[in-house]
Design a protein around this motif. Structure first.
Motif, PDB file in Angstrom:
ATOM      1  N   GLN A 134       0.833  -1.205   0.000  1.00 63.20           N
ATOM      2  CA  GLN A 134       0.000   0.000   0.000  1.00 63.20           C
ATOM      3  C   GLN A 134       0.869   1.256   0.000  1.00 63.20           C
ATOM      4  OE1 GLN A 134      -2.417   0.857   3.427  1.00 63.20           O
ATOM      5  NE2 GLN A 134      -3.985   1.847   2.197  1.00 63.20           N
ATOM      6  N   ARG A 136       3.936   1.561  -1.198  1.00 64.14           N
ATOM      7  CA  ARG A 136       4.511   1.653  -2.547  1.00 64.14           C
ATOM      8  C   ARG A 136       3.510   2.282  -3.518  1.00 64.14           C
ATOM      9  NH1 ARG A 136       4.843  -4.006  -5.468  1.00 64.14           N
ATOM     10  NH2 ARG A 136       2.660  -3.477  -5.746  1.00 64.14           N
ATOM     11  N   GLU A 137       2.273   1.763  -3.493  1.00 64.11           N
ATOM     12  CA  GLU A 137       1.260   2.255  -4.423  1.00 64.11           C
ATOM     13  C   GLU A 137       0.797   3.659  -4.058  1.00 64.11           C
ATOM     14  OE1 GLU A 137       0.449   0.937  -7.297  1.00 64.11           O
ATOM     15  OE2 GLU A 137       1.985  -0.524  -6.823  1.00 64.11           O
ATOM     16  N   HIS A 138       0.740   3.959  -2.763  1.00 68.31           N
ATOM     17  CA  HIS A 138       0.333   5.307  -2.350  1.00 68.31           C
ATOM     18  C   HIS A 138       1.287   6.345  -2.923  1.00 68.31           C
ATOM     19  CE1 HIS A 138      -1.410   8.450   0.171  1.00 68.31           C
ATOM     20  NE2 HIS A 138      -0.170   8.851   0.343  1.00 68.31           N
ATOM     21  N   GLU A 140       3.343   6.064  -5.460  1.00 69.75           N
ATOM     22  CA  GLU A 140       3.252   6.134  -6.921  1.00 69.75           C
ATOM     23  C   GLU A 140       1.994   6.858  -7.363  1.00 69.75           C
ATOM     24  OE1 GLU A 140       4.837   2.250  -8.722  1.00 69.75           O
ATOM     25  OE2 GLU A 140       4.475   3.580 -10.424  1.00 69.75           O
ATOM     26  N   TYR A 141       0.898   6.615  -6.654  1.00 69.40           N
ATOM     27  CA  TYR A 141      -0.361   7.275  -7.025  1.00 69.40           C
ATOM     28  C   TYR A 141      -0.260   8.793  -6.837  1.00 69.40           C
ATOM     29  CZ  TYR A 141      -5.354   8.245  -7.287  1.00 69.40           C
ATOM     30  OH  TYR A 141      -6.583   8.742  -7.639  1.00 69.40           O
ATOM     31  N   ALA A 144       1.653  10.078  -9.862  1.00 71.89           N
ATOM     32  CA  ALA A 144       0.809  10.017 -11.064  1.00 71.89           C
ATOM     33  C   ALA A 144      -0.253  11.106 -11.034  1.00 71.89           C
ATOM     34  CB  ALA A 144       0.152   8.638 -11.173  1.00 71.89           C
ATOM     35  N   THR A 145      -0.845  11.311  -9.842  1.00 75.42           N
ATOM     36  CA  THR A 145      -1.914  12.299  -9.720  1.00 75.42           C
ATOM     37  C   THR A 145      -1.368  13.719  -9.866  1.00 75.42           C
ATOM     38  OG1 THR A 145      -3.168  10.809  -8.311  1.00 75.42           O
ATOM     39  CG2 THR A 145      -3.767  13.137  -8.207  1.00 75.42           C
ATOM     40  N   LYS A 147       1.060  14.702 -11.647  1.00 79.46           N
ATOM     41  CA  LYS A 147       1.312  14.986 -13.057  1.00 79.46           C
ATOM     42  C   LYS A 147       0.013  15.179 -13.833  1.00 79.46           C
ATOM     43  CE  LYS A 147       4.025  15.651 -16.473  1.00 79.46           C
ATOM     44  NZ  LYS A 147       5.076  16.687 -16.464  1.00 79.46           N
ATOM     45  N   TYR A 186       7.159   9.387 -14.217  1.00 78.44           N
ATOM     46  CA  TYR A 186       6.017  10.311 -14.307  1.00 78.44           C
ATOM     47  C   TYR A 186       6.404  11.685 -14.865  1.00 78.44           C
ATOM     48  CZ  TYR A 186       3.688   6.572 -12.004  1.00 78.44           C
ATOM     49  OH  TYR A 186       3.174   5.323 -11.734  1.00 78.44           O
TER      50      TYR A 186
ATOM     51  N   ARG B 133      -1.696   7.174 -16.905  1.00 80.43           N
ATOM     52  CA  ARG B 133      -0.862   6.752 -15.777  1.00 80.43           C
ATOM     53  C   ARG B 133      -1.627   6.858 -14.474  1.00 80.43           C
ATOM     54  NH1 ARG B 133       4.635   9.707 -17.573  1.00 80.43           N
ATOM     55  NH2 ARG B 133       3.355  11.549 -17.317  1.00 80.43           N
ATOM     56  N   GLN B 134      -2.419   7.937 -14.346  1.00 77.71           N
ATOM     57  CA  GLN B 134      -3.160   8.128 -13.101  1.00 77.71           C
ATOM     58  C   GLN B 134      -4.235   7.052 -12.933  1.00 77.71           C
ATOM     59  OE1 GLN B 134      -5.601  11.606 -12.662  1.00 77.71           O
ATOM     60  NE2 GLN B 134      -5.287  11.696 -10.459  1.00 77.71           N
ATOM     61  N   TYR B 141      -3.824   1.288  -6.638  1.00 72.79           N
ATOM     62  CA  TYR B 141      -3.855   1.765  -5.250  1.00 72.79           C
ATOM     63  C   TYR B 141      -5.108   1.278  -4.525  1.00 72.79           C
ATOM     64  CZ  TYR B 141      -3.550   4.922  -1.275  1.00 72.79           C
ATOM     65  OH  TYR B 141      -3.487   5.441  -0.013  1.00 72.79           O
TER      66      TYR B 141
END
Lengths: 405, 405
Positions: A134, A136-138, A140-141, A144-145, A147, A186, B133-134, B141
């Motif tokens: 979680q 790791r994904e948090h 990255e999210y 991504a968001t 950008k 990103y 990507r998002q 996520y």
């Protein structure tokens, strides 16, 4: 005569060491051995900072419990242990009950937030594989968001790490290597990213050699990590953290990601079962039994062993948990065979290496200070040794770290 | 004599086709060519559903603009075009201004939400690389968080796709392949995951052969996709969507992920620049010039060309944009050389293939119906052809799809 039933709670370093040693020391007719674990896999707690940063896939930090236990001697039960009933000599599970003649509590630790408001709600802790994924994904999210969003929230690119102890520093080392990758992934300018480490104590890595601490901080700062040492977190909020500044002032660090890596306490089962304890940890007898209980051993993060030299507890580590597991296996084997004279535990500290990413580390091994690639090599050998001790050559070959320069 | 200045806005299919043809047809002394694009890369709009689902890395769906333009003939300006000033013959950019003698508006489309409340706020749209990507990270996520959170929110494992048109169906095809991977990655039982496609029209893929539509829906349903056809979204909320049910009733589908894939309109610059337009699209003259403007061409998603056979506009596709780009290049070359007799555009429809994941597709190619691996192969050839038309063999080799059975 009924065979005695040995129940081991937890398939971490201590629990698996106990079970793999017991299955060698006892024959099928000597005892029934039951291993209870929440997941059907073991994970390397000491590698979770890598899975959390995204520098090592989480499947590399775990393996099936069934790969290391002898199914002809050990039964595996997948369950969460909730409470020990000392009187009835049974363990309450989320999906049933198990009685025991001998019990080993090796359930590991939990995050300790010291009552700091909001930490349990707004901060992540590097406590298991689910949390690591979680985190790791948090992160990255957030990248991504940032950008993708039209109105940019720069706090998405700020990560606060609470604690410059072992876990905090090792996680920062991985982040230092991961951030440039994320920026590339990103299309984000790395200058926009902030990683801030906040530590309440007057130094990072308390207890470590000051020269090594200096080396670690300098190398992490080169990778862009900012340190706020001697700075206590007062509160975590949905927007970030508030820290104490001077006597009465506070300062806010806005961050969409806050990782709390500063405290460990014992598993909640310790308090739920009314063991004598301090922050969920049981100060065990020399033979590793819980005070007043002749049939219950407590090892690993749930146990507390005093380092006589400095009259303070040894920090909970994989190294001490594994040594405790070895001893508990021998002591239970003695009890099963009718020998009531148990061995006492003494910790043989082979040294400690703190990684600073895949390519750098600091440590003291067999009394000698090491840094850089040499220390990083030794760290990988320590990681491989844990695999070897529990699963022998096959597991080491399968899961070991051989990305050596 | 001053060389005429040709400004091309947008490095999508239409814009790049225009520029790569112009740089072949005109010598360095014939004209100054300037290409303006928001990013320094081109992306394959028709592949974005793959990057959004996470089945193809976003770096595979984009390439540097500089890889395909002849820098000795074409200047590249990285900027966002905001407005065209027809009187002053200049384009207002976010970072400056550019005057032109001939202008090509090839800026692509934007998501059209038809005024449905909440869609712009709570739904994602597959509009560019940043959004793709998002979306990919948002879905991951949700899976990671579901597994880590103590109190499970099952809506994290529900994805609503609004629209069963071309983009919606192609995205569903990729999701069908991606969901099992995500379940494995996060140790989640696939039975807990729901993917719901909501379409207001009485059929999926309106305009497609009914037999092919049936094939597509059946194969997607096998992969676990649920269809709600003839069901209009009334509102998107933070918890999901509300749809019309019968005359006066509504029904709620709770979902933490909502993707809106049902509408395209022209770039906002069309309205900002007061072109005659319908939903941001300009009904162009046969020579692709904007009505009443002798020096401005509009192509791609911002243009509207009527299919005389059915008296309805051609849907905006890469195929039509590229054919328009070829014609506009020829027409501008004529104008530069003093020839005012321009060619008229006629769309040569070579067919359409709609993918249903990496391994399946439906389509009509040169008048023949195709399905399955054969259609999937043709889809990849179509994707490769777009690369070849713009960047020749080198780009096709570098970015093409050769994962053929």
């Amino acid at each position: 005569m009924k065979r005695p039933k040995i129940v081991v709670l937890g398939a971490g370093y201590g629990g698996l060491m106990t079970v793999t040693r017991l299955q060698k020391q006892l024959g099928s007719n000597d005892a029934d051995i039951v291993l209870v674990n929440k997941n059907d896999y073991h994970y390397e707690t000491t590698w979770l900072h890598e899975a959390s940063a995204g520098t090592l896939h989480h499947d590399r930090v775990r393996y099936d419990v069934k790969d290391v236990i002898d199914r002809s001697k050990v039964d595996f039960v997948q369950a969460t242990a909730l409470k020990v009933d000392h009187q009835a000599k049974k363990v309450i599970l989320d999906n049933g009950e198990l009685d025991y003649d001998y019990l080993v509590v090796a359930l590991g630790g939990a995050s300790e937030t010291f009552g700091i408001q909001g930490l349990d709600k707004y901060a992540f802790s590097i406590v298991n594989v689910n949390a690591a994924r979680q985190i790791r994904e948090h992160i990255e999210y957030q990248f991504a968001t940032y950008k993708a969003e039209e109105v940019k929230n720069p706090n998405r690119l700020t990560i606060v790490v609470g604690g410059a102890g072992f876990t905090g520093i090792e996680f920062l080392g991985e982040l230092g290597n991961r951030i440039p990758e994320l920026c590339k992934e990103y299309d984000i300018d790395q200058k926009l990213v902030r990683v801030i480490c906040v530590e309440a104590a007057p130094s990072a890595l308390p207890g470590f050699d000051p020269e090594l601490v200096k080396y670690a901080m300098a190398n992490l700062e080169k990778k862009g990590i900012e340190f706020k040492i001697g700075t206590a977190i007062k509160e975590a909020t949905p927007e970030g953290i508030i820290v104490a500044k001077g006597e009465n002032e506070t300062e806010e660090f806005k961050a969409e990601t806050v990782i709390w890596a500063a405290g460990v306490r014992g598993n909640p089962i310790i308090e739920a079962s009314e063991f004598e304890n301090m922050r969920g940890r049981v100060k065990v007898e020399p033979d590793l039994r819980a005070p007043g209980l002749s049939d219950v051993f407590v090892i690993g993060d749930c146990s507390l062993v005093i380092n006589e030299e400095i009259n303070r507890p040894y920090p909970p580590t994989a190294q001490i948990a594994m040594q405790q597991g070895e001893l508990v296996a021998r002591n239970i084997a003695r009890l099963v065979k009718g020998n009531t004279h148990l061995e006492s535990f003494t910790f043989d500290n082979k040294g400690t290496v703190c990684s600073l990413g895949d390519d750098d580390a600091i440590g003291v091994v067999f009394g000698k200070k090491v840094t850089g690639t040499k220390a990083s090599f030794m760290k990988k050998m320590i990681d491989n040794r844990a695999l070897y001790m529990i699963g022998g050559v096959p597991l080491t070959v399968k899961k070991g770290k051989f990305n050596i320069f």
